[in-house]
Scaffold this active site. Structure first.
Site, short mmCIF file in Angstrom:
data_model
loop_
_atom_site.label_atom_id
_atom_site.label_comp_id
_atom_site.label_asym_id
_atom_site.label_seq_id
_atom_site.Cartn_x
_atom_site.Cartn_y
_atom_site.Cartn_z
N ASP A 184 0.81 -1.21 0.00
CA ASP A 184 0.00 0.00 0.00
C ASP A 184 0.85 1.27 0.00
OD1 ASP A 184 -2.34 1.55 0.27
OD2 ASP A 184 -2.15 1.56 2.46
N GLU A 228 3.19 -8.35 7.08
CA GLU A 228 1.93 -8.96 6.66
C GLU A 228 2.07 -9.93 5.49
OE1 GLU A 228 -1.14 -6.05 6.08
OE2 GLU A 228 -1.08 -5.40 8.17
N GLU A 275 0.67 -1.71 14.15
CA GLU A 275 -0.11 -0.75 13.36
C GLU A 275 -1.51 -0.69 13.92
OE1 GLU A 275 -0.32 -1.44 9.09
OE2 GLU A 275 1.82 -1.88 8.98
C1 GCB Z 1 -1.50 -2.36 6.69
C2 GCB Z 1 -0.21 -2.30 5.97
C3 GCB Z 1 0.16 -0.89 5.55
C4 GCB Z 1 -1.08 -0.18 5.01
C5 GCB Z 1 -2.11 -0.10 6.12
C6 GCB Z 1 -3.42 0.54 5.62
O1 GCB Z 1 -1.79 -3.31 7.36
O2 GCB Z 1 0.85 -2.89 6.67
O3 GCB Z 1 1.16 -0.95 4.58
O4 GCB Z 1 -0.81 1.09 4.50
O5 GCB Z 1 -2.41 -1.38 6.57
O6 GCB Z 1 -3.60 1.73 5.78
O7 GCB Z 1 -4.22 -0.19 5.06
#
Ligand code: GCB
Length: 650
Positions: free
Chosen positions: A211, A455, A544
């Site tokens: 992402d 992930e 996160e």
């Molecule tokens: C996650 C990812 C990250 C994304 C985030 C999102 O789990 O690790 O790279 O940007 O979620 O905002 O969806």
């Protein structure tokens, strides 16, 4: 119970054992010391404007077919100005360059100081801090190196080559290709659309499983540097302490010499020598040691000694002298089943996840941005960050060392979702990337943990062998730090969790699940923690959590995408964190520090808006929530330095 072994052994013996392990596992033959000037070394930065040409031929191969590296790039066709370092994607108004896939060509002529050429006892090295993704480098039309992977440095000795014809200017050509495959890190794939009723001829897209925007180009400094022909090639330090005595175990490797003597001196902040030794390995004992402490955990965080390695060497031709200085922070890292210990004291990560990302520059290195980000981190009371989702510039880690910002150093293993990316060729490449990462970052006091992936599809059957191998390899490479990978799999089906030191979990309750239902957060987050701890009995970091907020969008009661919704998501999570941090929760890292660019898609409105700062680094409401919380946590768990009593004045 201490998971990282050897903790109870006497310090000296322990560091010796650890250093021995460091050496065995790494498959790379040379070091990758950060290029530093010294009395024996010079550095010439090649940043600035380069000639640039994207190869827009249908198969992107014209540059090779017509050997663009053999002549000046301008003679092959039209070139444009391109700044280095910078991603090329956002520099022009050309939409085909923004989303370009394939080879782009950079070129620059350099004036090499005459002495570098005449003095045959000088090595001249070209070093690229990082170029995304695959790079080939030519000097005066001769290929000198190639490198597979963005985010990490590579180099080549070019002295012999430029001495061949000293009248020629030194023409450097670098071709960079951003194509991702199932075997690259991160993985990706090219999809050709052949239905001529729907797509123009030759239409193809690059699919990625992560992402953030796949920015490309030369992202970090390109430079030439010199060393004597006999030189310090690598240094490894492992630190420990016993009561008041610091122990710095070092190992130096030398290249280009048949005989060498080494003198190693450790200086404190005032330039006073506190310990010294001779020989390629040894232990420096520092009486009344100043340990390296994280920001907000001590009144003088980030204490660094300076280790000067002085080499006197000779080979068949001549005698040489080389000097290299390394910053050394003395600290230890240990993990128990409920705690993360720095210098034997519990450390709680209250920090952020970041990206290397900004307007116009993309992922290009920029000092103004970096210093601003550090000011914001310190303003909000953050003591740590994860280098999501790839290794950041070395200069950033040096700042972390100096400011006491603790780092979880992540490799570019993001988006390993396709079962074909678990095959041996991918695993072998992943192992090499870990070697390169550890080789580059092993001496940073700020780095306390390696993250081997983010992930991945860690519930797939091949994930067990893949992650077991990868994690064990990383632990063998560096037994002095913790190893993790970041999971969003089901706790019971996660194949890698048994092997990590710390469980890192990402979750977005009331966002990707039960969107709009803030009331589910307390229960679901509590269940998440109990499940993971119940099964693995390892400390957990909420690696996160967060919600998108379009800056300036408001609603009360809170609705998704407003600043109020983001604020309530954070606050609801914090309530649960406060319960769990009394038990086994050892950290919380917000997703994300700042808004960042992504590929276009129906869930992203000009990028990911989960930043607590905008992409231009202005605070959203959430930034103030975090600031209040982080300073409170620091007050509870650390020792605030006197000058930080009034955080607002920072
Ligand atoms: C996650 C990812 C990250 C994304 C985030 C999102 O789990 O690790 O790279 O940007 O979620 O905002 O969806």
């Amino acid at each position: 119970m201490h998971r990282m072994i050897l903790n109870e052994r006497p310090g000296l013996f322990r560091v010796l054992c650890l250093l021995a392990l460091f050496e065995v596992a790494c498959l790379l033959e040379t070091g990758m010391l950060f290029p530093r000037e010294s009395s024996s070394r010079e550095v010439k930065e090649l940043n600035g404007l380069w000639n640039f040409r994207a190869d827009k031929s249908p198969d992107r191969n014209q540059g090779f077919d017509r050997a663009w590296y053999k002549s000046r790039l301008v003679e092959t066709g039209p070139v444009i100005d391109m700044p280095v370092p910078a991603s090329y994607n956002d520099i022009t108004q050309d939409p085909t360059l923004k989303d370009f896939i394939g080879w782009v060509w950079y070129e620059r002529e350099v004036v090499v100081p005459a002495r570098w050429i005449t003095d045959e006892g000088t090595r001249v090295v070209i070093r690229v801090g990082s170029a995304h993704y695959y790079s080939i480098v030519w000097v005066n039309g001769v290929k000198v190196t190639e490198h597979n992977g963005g985010h990490l440095p590579f180099e080549a000795e070019i002295g012999t080559l430029i001495r061949k014809d000293p009248t020629q200017p030194c023409r450097i050509t670098i071709a960079v290709n951003n194509t991702l495959t199932l075997e690259t890190l991160p993985p990706g794939s090219i999809q050709h659309m052949d239905d001529s009723t729907q797509y123009p001829k030759g239409f193809f897209v690059q699919n990625t499983y992560f992402d953030f925007f796949n920015y490309a180009g030369i992202h970090r400094a390109v430079l030439l540097y010199t060393t004597p022909a006999a030189y310090v090639d690598d240094i490894t330090v492992v630190t420990d302490f016993l009561d008041n005595t610091g122990l710095v175990n070092y190992k130096v490797s030398v290249q280009g010499a048949t005989t060498a003597t080494l003198k190693v001196t450790l200086m404190d902040k005032n330039g006073q020598c506190v310990a010294s030794s001779t020989g390629p390995f040894g232990v420096l004992k520092v009486v009344d040691v100043n340990l390296w402490w994280p920001y907000l955990m001590h009144e003088s965080p980030g204490y660094l000694y300076s280790m000067e390695v002085h080499l006197m060497a000779a080979n068949e031709r001549s005698t040489y002298e080389d000097v290299y200085t390394l910053a050394v922070g003395i600290r230890t890292v240990n993990v128990t089943s409920t705690q993360f210990l720095i210098n034997k004291k519990p450390f709680y990560f209250h920090g952020v996840n970041k990206h290397e990302d900004s307007d116009i520059r993309g992922k290009g290195f920029d000092w103004s941005l970096i210093v601003k980000d550090f000011n914001l981190l310190k303003w909000m009371g953050a003591n740590s960050f994860r280098t999501s989702h790839y290794p950041y510039a070395e200069e950033i880690l040096q700042m972390c060392d100096r400011h006491g910002i603790v780092v979880i150093d992540e490799c570019p293993g993001v988006g390993i979702k396709d079962i074909r990316s678990f095959r041996n060729v991918s695993l072998n490449h992943h192992l090499v990337v870990m070697d390169e990462l550890v080789r580059r970052d092993k001496n940073h006091a700020s780095v306390v943990m390696w993250s081997v992936a983010n992930e991945p599809a860690s519930e797939m059957p091949p994930a067990e062998y893949y992650f077991k191998t990868l994690i064990q390899h990383t632990k063998a490479l560096d037994p002095t730090r913790a190893v993790t990978y970041v999971s969003n799999s089901h706790y019971a089906r996660d194949k890698g969790a048994p092997y990590v030191d710390v469980i890192c979990v990402n979750s977005y309750f009331s966002w990707y699940h039960d969107p709009g239902h803030l009331e589910v957060i307390p229960l679901q987050l509590n269940t998440q923690f109990e499940n993971w701890y119940g099964k693995y009995q390892k400390p957990i970091i909420q690696s996160e959590y967060g919600a998108d907020a379009v800056p300036g969008l408001h609603s009360d009661p809170p609705m998704m995408f407003t600043e109020e919704y983001q604020k309530v998501v954070l606050q609801s999570c914090h309530d649960v964190f406060d319960q769990k941090r009394k038990q086994y929760l050892i950290g919380e890292l917000i997703w994300n520090f700042a808004d960042f660019m992504t590929a276009q898609g129906i869930t992203r409105v000009v990028g990911n808006k989960k930043g607590v700062f905008t992409r231009q680094r202005q605070p959203k409401v959430a930034a103030f929530i975090l600031k209040e919380r982080y300073w409170r946590l620091a007050n509870e768990t650390g020792r605030l330095p006197p000058w930080t009593k009034y955080p607002c004045s920072l």
